[in-house]
Design a protein around this motif. Structure first.
Motif, short mmCIF file in Angstrom:
data_model
loop_
_atom_site.label_atom_id
_atom_site.label_comp_id
_atom_site.label_asym_id
_atom_site.label_seq_id
_atom_site.Cartn_x
_atom_site.Cartn_y
_atom_site.Cartn_z
N PHE A 201 24.29 -16.96 -31.64
CA PHE A 201 23.08 -17.51 -32.27
C PHE A 201 23.36 -18.85 -32.94
O PHE A 201 22.50 -19.72 -32.97
CB PHE A 201 22.53 -16.52 -33.29
N ALA A 202 24.57 -19.00 -33.48
CA ALA A 202 24.92 -20.24 -34.18
C ALA A 202 25.01 -21.43 -33.24
O ALA A 202 24.99 -22.58 -33.68
CB ALA A 202 26.24 -20.07 -34.93
N TYR A 203 25.11 -21.18 -31.93
CA TYR A 203 25.18 -22.26 -30.95
C TYR A 203 23.82 -22.60 -30.36
O TYR A 203 23.67 -23.63 -29.70
CB TYR A 203 26.12 -21.89 -29.81
N ILE A 204 22.84 -21.72 -30.57
CA ILE A 204 21.52 -21.97 -30.01
C ILE A 204 20.95 -23.27 -30.57
O ILE A 204 21.05 -23.53 -31.77
CB ILE A 204 20.57 -20.80 -30.32
N GLY A 205 20.37 -24.06 -29.72
CA GLY A 205 19.78 -25.33 -30.14
C GLY A 205 20.13 -26.48 -29.23
O GLY A 205 19.34 -27.42 -29.07
N PHE A 206 21.32 -26.42 -28.61
CA PHE A 206 21.74 -27.53 -27.75
C PHE A 206 20.74 -27.76 -26.62
O PHE A 206 20.56 -28.89 -26.16
CB PHE A 206 23.13 -27.29 -27.19
N GLU A 207 20.06 -26.68 -26.17
CA GLU A 207 19.12 -26.81 -25.06
C GLU A 207 17.92 -27.69 -25.42
O GLU A 207 17.25 -28.24 -24.54
CB GLU A 207 18.65 -25.43 -24.60
N ASP A 208 17.64 -27.81 -26.73
CA ASP A 208 16.50 -28.64 -27.15
C ASP A 208 16.73 -30.12 -26.87
O ASP A 208 15.77 -30.89 -26.83
CB ASP A 208 16.22 -28.44 -28.65
N VAL A 209 17.98 -30.52 -26.70
CA VAL A 209 18.27 -31.92 -26.37
C VAL A 209 17.56 -32.30 -25.07
O VAL A 209 17.09 -33.44 -24.92
CB VAL A 209 19.79 -32.15 -26.24
N ALA A 210 17.48 -31.36 -24.14
CA ALA A 210 16.84 -31.64 -22.84
C ALA A 210 15.36 -31.99 -23.01
O ALA A 210 14.79 -32.67 -22.16
CB ALA A 210 16.99 -30.43 -21.91
N ASN A 211 14.76 -31.54 -24.12
CA ASN A 211 13.35 -31.84 -24.35
C ASN A 211 13.11 -33.26 -24.86
O ASN A 211 11.97 -33.67 -25.08
CB ASN A 211 12.75 -30.83 -25.34
N ALA B 95 32.20 -17.59 -27.97
CA ALA B 95 30.78 -17.94 -27.97
C ALA B 95 30.57 -19.35 -27.42
O ALA B 95 29.59 -19.61 -26.72
CB ALA B 95 30.21 -17.82 -29.38
N ALA B 96 31.50 -20.25 -27.71
CA ALA B 96 31.41 -21.62 -27.20
C ALA B 96 31.56 -21.65 -25.68
O ALA B 96 30.85 -22.39 -24.99
CB ALA B 96 32.48 -22.50 -27.85
N ILE B 97 32.48 -20.85 -25.16
CA ILE B 97 32.68 -20.80 -23.71
C ILE B 97 31.41 -20.28 -23.02
O ILE B 97 30.95 -20.83 -22.02
CB ILE B 97 33.89 -19.90 -23.36
N ILE B 98 30.84 -19.22 -23.59
CA ILE B 98 29.60 -18.66 -23.02
C ILE B 98 28.49 -19.71 -23.08
O ILE B 98 27.74 -19.91 -22.11
CB ILE B 98 29.19 -17.39 -23.78
N SER B 99 28.37 -20.40 -24.22
CA SER B 99 27.33 -21.42 -24.37
C SER B 99 27.52 -22.58 -23.41
O SER B 99 26.56 -23.18 -22.93
CB SER B 99 27.34 -21.96 -25.81
N SER B 100 28.78 -22.91 -23.12
CA SER B 100 29.06 -24.07 -22.28
C SER B 100 28.52 -23.90 -20.87
O SER B 100 28.12 -24.87 -20.22
CB SER B 100 30.57 -24.34 -22.23
N PHE B 101 28.47 -22.65 -20.37
CA PHE B 101 27.91 -22.42 -19.03
C PHE B 101 26.43 -22.81 -19.00
O PHE B 101 25.96 -23.47 -18.08
CB PHE B 101 28.09 -20.97 -18.61
N THR B 102 25.71 -22.37 -20.03
CA THR B 102 24.30 -22.76 -20.13
C THR B 102 24.17 -24.25 -20.37
O THR B 102 23.30 -24.91 -19.79
CB THR B 102 23.62 -22.00 -21.29
N GLY B 103 25.06 -24.79 -21.21
CA GLY B 103 25.03 -26.23 -21.49
C GLY B 103 25.26 -27.06 -20.24
O GLY B 103 24.57 -28.08 -20.02
N LEU B 104 26.20 -26.65 -19.39
CA LEU B 104 26.45 -27.38 -18.15
C LEU B 104 25.25 -27.30 -17.22
O LEU B 104 24.93 -28.26 -16.51
CB LEU B 104 27.70 -26.81 -17.46
N SER B 105 24.58 -26.14 -17.21
CA SER B 105 23.38 -25.99 -16.38
C SER B 105 22.27 -26.94 -16.85
O SER B 105 21.63 -27.61 -16.05
CB SER B 105 22.89 -24.54 -16.42
N TYR B 106 22.08 -26.98 -18.17
CA TYR B 106 21.07 -27.90 -18.72
C TYR B 106 21.45 -29.35 -18.44
O TYR B 106 20.59 -30.18 -18.13
CB TYR B 106 20.93 -27.69 -20.23
N ALA B 107 22.73 -29.67 -18.56
CA ALA B 107 23.17 -31.03 -18.31
C ALA B 107 22.87 -31.46 -16.88
O ALA B 107 22.39 -32.57 -16.63
CB ALA B 107 24.68 -31.15 -18.58
N GLU B 108 23.13 -30.55 -15.92
CA GLU B 108 22.86 -30.85 -14.52
C GLU B 108 21.35 -30.98 -14.26
O GLU B 108 20.90 -31.94 -13.62
CB GLU B 108 23.45 -29.74 -13.64
#
Length: 250
Positions: free
Chosen positions: A193-203, A50-63
């Protein structure tokens, strides 16, 4: 019409604690029992996947956060990439998903609160949402400070489980997958679901100091820190209590 500018009060540490706090939430506490029933002792593998899957979205948000350091992140990203209508729809999808996530976390907190004090779970959930909403309206600096306190409390609870459970890991087979790879993948989709939330940092783009550096860094640090905590906690949990007990626990 004068544009209202937000104050850049948050440091890298504030943004990282914000991300860790949102990711941790009540997810790990509320979901780990059901996930253990799907995987058995190999629960930790699902957390890594789940962390690996989340990291792809996380890297996209980071960029994207370095290219468009603006509030309403998802809306801004989609509007710049496509059009206003699609951005409007994405904004509403994010709103609905946040409502579901907030309700889940509030009820998870209320369930534990009820177990300790015998209160009405629904009343506690609604009250917590109202009080925290008022705090957010009051100011980002104040809400970030309270978030830091609660994040440290959340981390302390997980560290306690890790401290108690790791010495007992030798007594279990951490690769035991009771439902094979199918169970591991089913648990992964649930654990995501437990990883959801990191995207809010971008806000926080307009409230973080030096956002082009601190936003992507805090995003990646949040995912890394929570992944380490999740994996160690999942291993410790099945070492402390049989996965069958966790599976039937409320």
């Amino acid at each position: 019409m004068r544009k209202v500018r937000l104050k850049r009060d948050l440091s890298l540490l504030d943004a990282t604690l914000y991300g860790v706090g949102i990711i941790l939430g009540a997810g790990i506490y509320a979901l780990i029992g059901h996930a253990a029933g799907l995987t058995g002792n190999s629960l930790w593998i699902s957390f890594i996947l789940a962390a690996i899957i989340s990291s792809f979205t996380g890297l996209s948000y980071a960029e994207l956060s370095t290219i468009f350091p603006k509030e309403a992140a998802e809306y801004v990203y989609v509007r710049n990439a496509f059009n206003e209508m699609l951005a409007f729809l994405v904004g509403w999808i994010i709103l609905v998903s946040n409502v579901v996530a907030a309700a889940t976390l509030a009820l998870g907190f209320a369930g534990y609160f009820n177990a300790m004090f015998g209160t009405n779970p629904l009343l506690v959930a609604v009250t917590s949402v109202v009080l925290l909403s008022l705090l957010n309206f009051y100011g980002i600096k104040e809400s970030a400070r309270l978030n830091a306190v609660f994040t440290l409390i959340e981390i302390s609870g997980l560290l306690l489980i890790i401290f108690l459970g790791l010495p007992k890991v030798k007594d279990i087979n951490p690769f035991e997958a009771v439902n094979g790879m199918r169970g591991v993948l089913l648990a992964t989709s649930f654990i995501f679901f437990a990883y959801i939330g990191f995207e809010d940092v971008a806000n926080l783009a307009e409230e973080v100091k030096n956002p082009k550096r601190n936003l992507p860094l805090s995003l990646l640090l949040s995912i890394l820190i929570t992944t380490i905590l999740y994996v160690l906690t999942s291993i410790s949990a099945v070492a402390l209590a049989d996965w069958r007990e966790l599976a039937v626990s409320n």
